[in-house]
Design an enzyme around this catalytic site. Structure first.
Site, PDB file in Angstrom:
ATOM      1  N   THR A 116       0.821  -1.213   0.000  1.00 60.20           N
ATOM      2  CA  THR A 116       0.000   0.000   0.000  1.00 60.20           C
ATOM      3  C   THR A 116       0.853   1.261   0.000  1.00 60.20           C
ATOM      4  O   THR A 116       1.971   1.260   0.521  1.00 60.20           O
ATOM      5  CB  THR A 116      -0.889   0.006   1.261  1.00 60.20           C
ATOM      6  OG1 THR A 116      -1.485   1.296   1.403  1.00 60.20           O
ATOM      7  CG2 THR A 116      -0.098  -0.252   2.521  1.00 60.20           C
ATOM      8  N   TYR A 140      -1.888   0.372  10.060  1.00 57.66           N
ATOM      9  CA  TYR A 140      -2.148  -0.297   8.781  1.00 57.66           C
ATOM     10  C   TYR A 140      -0.890  -0.242   7.908  1.00 57.66           C
ATOM     11  O   TYR A 140      -0.406  -1.262   7.401  1.00 57.66           O
ATOM     12  CB  TYR A 140      -3.327   0.370   8.072  1.00 57.66           C
ATOM     13  CG  TYR A 140      -3.502  -0.078   6.649  1.00 57.66           C
ATOM     14  CD1 TYR A 140      -3.911  -1.373   6.367  1.00 57.66           C
ATOM     15  CD2 TYR A 140      -3.230   0.782   5.581  1.00 57.66           C
ATOM     16  CE1 TYR A 140      -4.050  -1.799   5.053  1.00 57.66           C
ATOM     17  CE2 TYR A 140      -3.371   0.365   4.271  1.00 57.66           C
ATOM     18  CZ  TYR A 140      -3.774  -0.928   4.012  1.00 57.66           C
ATOM     19  OH  TYR A 140      -3.895  -1.351   2.713  1.00 57.66           O
TER      20      TYR A 140
HETATM   21  N1  UFG Z   1     -12.968  10.470   3.179  1.00 58.37           N
HETATM   22  C1  UFG Z   1     -13.948  11.369   3.546  1.00 58.37           C
HETATM   23  N2  UFG Z   1     -15.175  10.877   3.872  1.00 58.37           N
HETATM   24  C2  UFG Z   1     -15.472   9.549   3.846  1.00 58.37           C
HETATM   25  C3  UFG Z   1     -14.461   8.637   3.465  1.00 58.37           C
HETATM   26  C4  UFG Z   1     -13.214   9.136   3.143  1.00 58.37           C
HETATM   27  O1  UFG Z   1     -13.719  12.573   3.590  1.00 58.37           O
HETATM   28  O2  UFG Z   1     -16.613   9.171   4.184  1.00 58.37           O
HETATM   29  C5  UFG Z   1     -11.639  10.985   2.817  1.00 58.37           C
HETATM   30  C6  UFG Z   1     -10.541  10.467   3.721  1.00 58.37           C
HETATM   31  O3  UFG Z   1     -10.410  11.237   4.876  1.00 58.37           O
HETATM   32  C7  UFG Z   1      -9.338  10.563   2.777  1.00 58.37           C
HETATM   33  C8  UFG Z   1      -9.923  10.301   1.397  1.00 58.37           C
HETATM   34  O4  UFG Z   1     -11.317  10.538   1.531  1.00 58.37           O
HETATM   35  O5  UFG Z   1      -8.826  11.837   2.801  1.00 58.37           O
HETATM   36  C9  UFG Z   1      -9.730   8.882   0.918  1.00 58.37           C
HETATM   37  O6  UFG Z   1     -10.118   8.005   1.959  1.00 58.37           O
HETATM   38  P1  UFG Z   1     -10.400   6.459   1.728  1.00 58.37           P
HETATM   39  O7  UFG Z   1     -10.930   5.913   3.012  1.00 58.37           O
HETATM   40  O8  UFG Z   1     -11.204   6.269   0.511  1.00 58.37           O
HETATM   41  O9  UFG Z   1      -8.968   5.862   1.424  1.00 58.37           O
HETATM   42  P2  UFG Z   1      -7.566   6.070   2.204  1.00 58.37           P
HETATM   43  O10 UFG Z   1      -6.817   7.136   1.470  1.00 58.37           O
HETATM   44  O11 UFG Z   1      -7.751   6.240   3.653  1.00 58.37           O
HETATM   45  O12 UFG Z   1      -6.890   4.651   2.073  1.00 58.37           O
HETATM   46  C10 UFG Z   1      -6.695   4.048   0.842  1.00 58.37           C
HETATM   47  C11 UFG Z   1      -6.461   2.565   1.026  1.00 58.37           C
HETATM   48  C12 UFG Z   1      -5.145   2.322   1.639  1.00 58.37           C
HETATM   49  C13 UFG Z   1      -4.049   3.066   0.948  1.00 58.37           C
HETATM   50  C14 UFG Z   1      -4.375   4.512   0.802  1.00 58.37           C
HETATM   51  C15 UFG Z   1      -3.296   5.158   0.002  1.00 58.37           C
HETATM   52  O13 UFG Z   1      -7.494   1.971   1.781  1.00 58.37           O
HETATM   53  O14 UFG Z   1      -4.860   0.962   1.545  1.00 58.37           O
HETATM   54  O15 UFG Z   1      -5.619   4.629   0.180  1.00 58.37           O
HETATM   55  O16 UFG Z   1      -3.581   6.457  -0.311  1.00 58.37           O
HETATM   56  F1  UFG Z   1      -2.935   2.997   1.663  1.00 58.37           F
END
Ligand code: UFG
Length: 326
Positions: A116, A140
């Site tokens: 990741t 994670y």
């Molecule tokens: N977000 C919101 N509201 C929501 C969900 C997400 O504002 O309801 C925001 C999060 O705070 C973040 C962005 O949208 O800023 C993306 O969040 P995600 O939960 O979609 O994904 P993440 O970036 O947290 O994580 C994903 C993968 C990981 C990986 C990462 C790398 O799940 O495995 O991307 O960027 F490491």
């Protein structure tokens, strides 16, 4: 080839199983169905078992001779990992160690690992290359970083060779709407936005509007799941040619802010759902975008779906199909 796919009943793993099956490979899926679904396994045989169960694994490996293992099974929710670190170290690290040990014991020397972008933590330079320092900022990311270290050391000490693919933000669904993100409690931005558009959630929360980014919200590199799967197929091909262990970023090299994604979801769905500005979510880096030169150069990876509109359209078709079943 005969390939063991752990987590093959999950979102990304099931797309891998579909592609391998369509190409005529023999697939065995190993999945405890904690977040995966039996009906998502379109090809091959499903072994419902846990990676913590060494006896089950030994039994399987002694009856079947695998040419390669593709290890997808993992927990993936960043903020949950902050609240429940042991769950992440147990499943993502300790269980991966069991799997690597089983491979060594049974002479399986080709290993694909789902890593990741979270291994980079808060990158000092963006786009982030594979050579950037690995300083995760949440359990994670650490759990995946630790598996990469194990693979590096094991590869040095044995005949096992691996490719570690560092996924950026995977989204979208199968073009024929057979597969997609199915997990009821999915937390990823595009899935949650679409489910809000469908009325399954009251509103979408934007986690943090005070980041040091152009519009104050976090920026991510969204990659379509089918381009990601193609990277796995190329990686498998690379390893089968006897090439050395290697790490590759999987992303398009440009990012979208949370607000941009939400706007695009509203445009695609033609639904103006409620959006609420909320506080920051724990463990979130502000910007993370891939430098994808290495995978293009060394594996010949050519993304086909570098288009946020297509990503959201395929995910939307899937969510509409799922609607009523969640
Ligand atoms: N977000 C919101 N509201 C929501 C969900 C997400 O504002 O309801 C925001 C999060 O705070 C973040 C962005 O949208 O800023 C993306 O969040 P995600 O939960 O979609 O994904 P993440 O970036 O947290 O994580 C994903 C993968 C990981 C990986 C990462 C790398 O799940 O495995 O991307 O960027 F490491």
């Amino acid at each position: 080839m005969k390939i063991l796919v752990t987590g093959g009943a999950g979102y990304i793993g099931s797309h891998m199983v579909r592609t391998l099956g369509e190409s005529g490979h023999d697939v065995v899926v190993y999945d405890n169905l904690s977040t995966g679904f039996r009906e998502s396994v379109l090809y091959g045989r499903l072994v419902k078992a846990d990676l913590a169960d060494m006896t089950a694994m030994d039994e399987l490996f002694s009856h079947e001779k695998f040419d390669a293992v593709a290890h997808f099974a993992a927990h993936i929710v960043v903020d949950e990992s902050v609240r429940e670190p042991v769950k992440y170290y147990r499943n993502n690290f300790s269980n991966a160690l069991n799997l690597v040990e089983a491979c060594l014991r049974h002479g399986v020397n080709t290993f694909l690992f789902s890593s990741t972008a979270a291994v980079y933590g808060m990158p000092v330079a963006v786009p982030v290359s594979e050579e950037a320092p690995l300083v995760p900022i949440n359990p994670y990311g650490w759990s995946k970083r630790m598996v990469e270290q194990v693979l590096q050391d094991v590869s040095h000490a044995s005949g096992l060779r691996y490719v570690s693919l560092r996924y950026f933000n995977v989204a979208g669904a199968d073009a024929e709407t057979r597969l997609g993100q199915k997990y009821k409690d999915a937390t990823h931005l595009i899935t949650v936005s679409l489910r809000t558009a469908l009325g399954l959630r009251k509103e979408l929360n934007i986690f943090g509007t005070d980041y040091d980014t152009p519009d104050g919200t976090c920026v991510r590199d969204y990659i379509h799941v089918d381009d990601l799967i193609n990277a796995h197929i190329l990686a498998l091909d690379y390893l089968s040619k006897g090439k050395p262990s290697r790490v590759f970023n999987c992303g398009y090299g440009h990012g979208y802010s949370v607000r941009e994604v939400v706007e695009k979801v509203k445009q695609v769905t033609e639904i103006d759902f409620a959006v609420q500005e909320a506080g920051r979510r724990e463990g979130d880096p502000s910007v993370i975008v891939a430098d994808s030169d290495r995978i293009k150069r060394e594996l010949g990876w050519m993304p086909k779906y570098d288009d946020l509109d297509y990503i959201i359209r395929t995910a939307w078709a899937w969510e509409q199909k799922l609607h009523g079943t969640l």
